[in-house]
Design an enzyme around this catalytic site. Structure first.
Site, short mmCIF file in Angstrom:
data_model
loop_
_atom_site.label_atom_id
_atom_site.label_comp_id
_atom_site.label_asym_id
_atom_site.label_seq_id
_atom_site.Cartn_x
_atom_site.Cartn_y
_atom_site.Cartn_z
CB SER A 119 -0.84 0.23 1.43
OG SER A 119 -0.19 0.06 2.29
CG HIS A 142 -2.59 -0.04 -3.07
ND1 HIS A 142 -2.64 1.44 -2.64
CD2 HIS A 142 -3.02 -0.72 -2.13
CE1 HIS A 142 -3.34 1.59 -1.81
NE2 HIS A 142 -3.25 0.10 -0.99
CD GLU A 154 -3.20 3.97 -5.55
OE1 GLU A 154 -3.55 4.96 -5.89
OE2 GLU A 154 -3.43 2.94 -4.28
CG ASN A 193 -2.72 4.47 1.13
OD1 ASN A 193 -3.55 4.70 2.57
ND2 ASN A 193 -2.08 3.40 1.52
#
Length: 309
Positions: A119, A142, A154, A193
Site C-alpha cells: 500500500s 494496490h 492502483e 494513500n
C-alpha cells in the site's frame, strides 16, 4: 505475457492468505480463474476458505462454485510453478517482500507477471534485487480493504516495468470487475494513500491540539464533504466552486495546516501505551468488541449496496 490471459481462464497465485490476500483470491476465483492461495501459516491459510465463504454469503452469492476454483498450498515454489499471474499480499516489510519476490521469480514461469499489493512501499525498492528479466515483469497492484468490495486498484509501474506488463495488468484487473487506475510514477503511497494520510495527518493534529475530539472528526467528515465524495471528487469540487476561491482559501488556511514530516506525538503516545485501535479496545477512540464488529458490518453492507447500484 497476459495478452491471452485476459481472454481465457488463467492460473493466479496469491501469496499471503491474510486480511487482503483471501479477498484478492476471491475476486479472481469469482471471475472464473483457477486461483491458488499460499501462506507460511497453516492456520491463516486454512481460515481463508472460511473468510471467503462468509464474504460470499454476506454478498448473497453461492459460495460453492467460487470455492471450487480455490486451492490452498503451503509450499511457495509449488504454488507459483505454473502461475500466469502472481500477487504478493504479505506484511508491509521491505526485506520480506524482497525475499519473497526473489523466491517467486526463481520458481515461477518466466512469462508470469509479478505483482505486489503493497500500500505504500515503492515497487522499485521491492524489486531492487531482481535481475532484469524479472524486474521488467514486476508491477504494483494496490488493492483497497476489503479487497473483494472496494472497486479501485492502483496499478503502479516502475522505470523497469514492461509497457506490455503494465497495460495487461490493467486489463486483467478490469476484466475481473475491478476499476484499475494507472500510476505512472513510483512514489511512496502512490495516489490514494497519499491523499488519505494527508487528511489523517491534519485530523490527528486537530485532536492533538485540542481543537476537538476524535469522534467529532469522524462526524464532521461523514456529514459534510464526505457525503459528496462518492459523486464529486476534489478536482471536480475545486472547478465547481472556482479556482479563484480555492486559491483564496489556501492563502488563509495553508499556513496553519499541519506539515509535520514525522508521525504525530499523539500516535506515538497511544502506541507506546498499547492503545492500538479496535483490537485493543482503545485507539484514537474507545471500542467495545460489539462496537468494532458493528463498524465492520456497517462498512461491508454499505460497500455491497454501493456495488449493487
Amino acid at each position: 505475457m497476459l495478452e491471452t490471459v485476459v481472454q481465457r481462464k488463467s492460473k493466479v497465485t496469491v501469496v499471503g492468505a491474510g486480511l487482503m490476500g483471501h479477498g484478492i483470491a476471491q475476486v479472481f476465483a469469482a471471475a472464473g480463474h483457477d486461483t491458488t492461495i499460499t501462506d507460511t501459516s497453516h492456520d491463516v491459510l486454512q481460515a481463508a476458505r472460511h473468510h471467503i465463504r462468509n464474504n460470499l454469503d454476506q454478498m448473497g452469492i453461492e459460495p460453492g462454485p467460487v470455492l471450487e476454483r480455490i486451492r490452498l498450498c503451503r509450499n511457495l515454489a509449488e504454488s507459483v510453478s505454473d502461475a500466469d499471474f502472481v500477487i504478493e499480499a504479505a506484511p508491509e516489510r521491505v526485506a520480506l517482500k524482497q525475499k519473497l519476490f526473489a523466491d517467486i521469480a526463481e520458481a515461477a514461469p518466466e512469462s508470469a507477471v509479478l505483482a505486489s499489493n503493497t500500500s505504500v512501499i515503492p515497487i522499485t525498492a521491492i524489486g531492487e534485487n531482481l535481475d532484469e528479466q524479472a524486474r521488467c515483469r514486476l508491477v504494483g497492484t494496490h488493492w483497497w480493504n476489503p479487497a473483494h468490495l472496494v472497486p479501485l486498484v492502483e496499478v503502479i509501474r516502475t522505470r523497469f516495468t514492461s509497457g506490455v506488463v503494465f497495460e495487461d495488468t490493467f486489463n486483467i484487473l478490469a476484466a475481473v470487475g475491478k476499476c484499475p487506475v494507472k500510476v505512472h510514477k513510483d512514489v511512496p503511497g502512490f495516489i490514494g494513500n497519499r491523499l488519505q494520510h494527508a487528511l489523517w495527518r491534519e485530523a490527528i493534529s486537530l485532536v492533538h491540539r485540542g481543537v476537538c475530539d476524535a469522534e467529532t472528526i469522524d462526524t464532521v467528515v461523514k456529514l459534510s464533504f464526505g457525503m459528496r465524495l462518492p459523486v464529486l471528487g476534489p478536482m471536480e469540487n475545486a472547478d465547481l466552486v472556482g479556482l479563484e476561491l480555492a486559491r483564496s482559501v489556501h492563502e488563509i488556511i495553508f499556513p496553519d495546516l499541519d506539515c509535520a514530516s514525522e508521525p504525530s506525538p499523539l500516535l506515538n503516545e497511544l502506541v507506546s501505551a498499547g492503545h492500538l485501535g479496535m483490537r485493543t479496545g482503545k485507539g484514537l477512540r474507545n471500542w467495545t468488541p460489539e462496537q468494532a464488529d458493528e463498524v465492520r458490518r456497517r462498512l461491508a453492507l454499505h460497500l455491497i449496496a454501493a456495488n449493487n447500484r
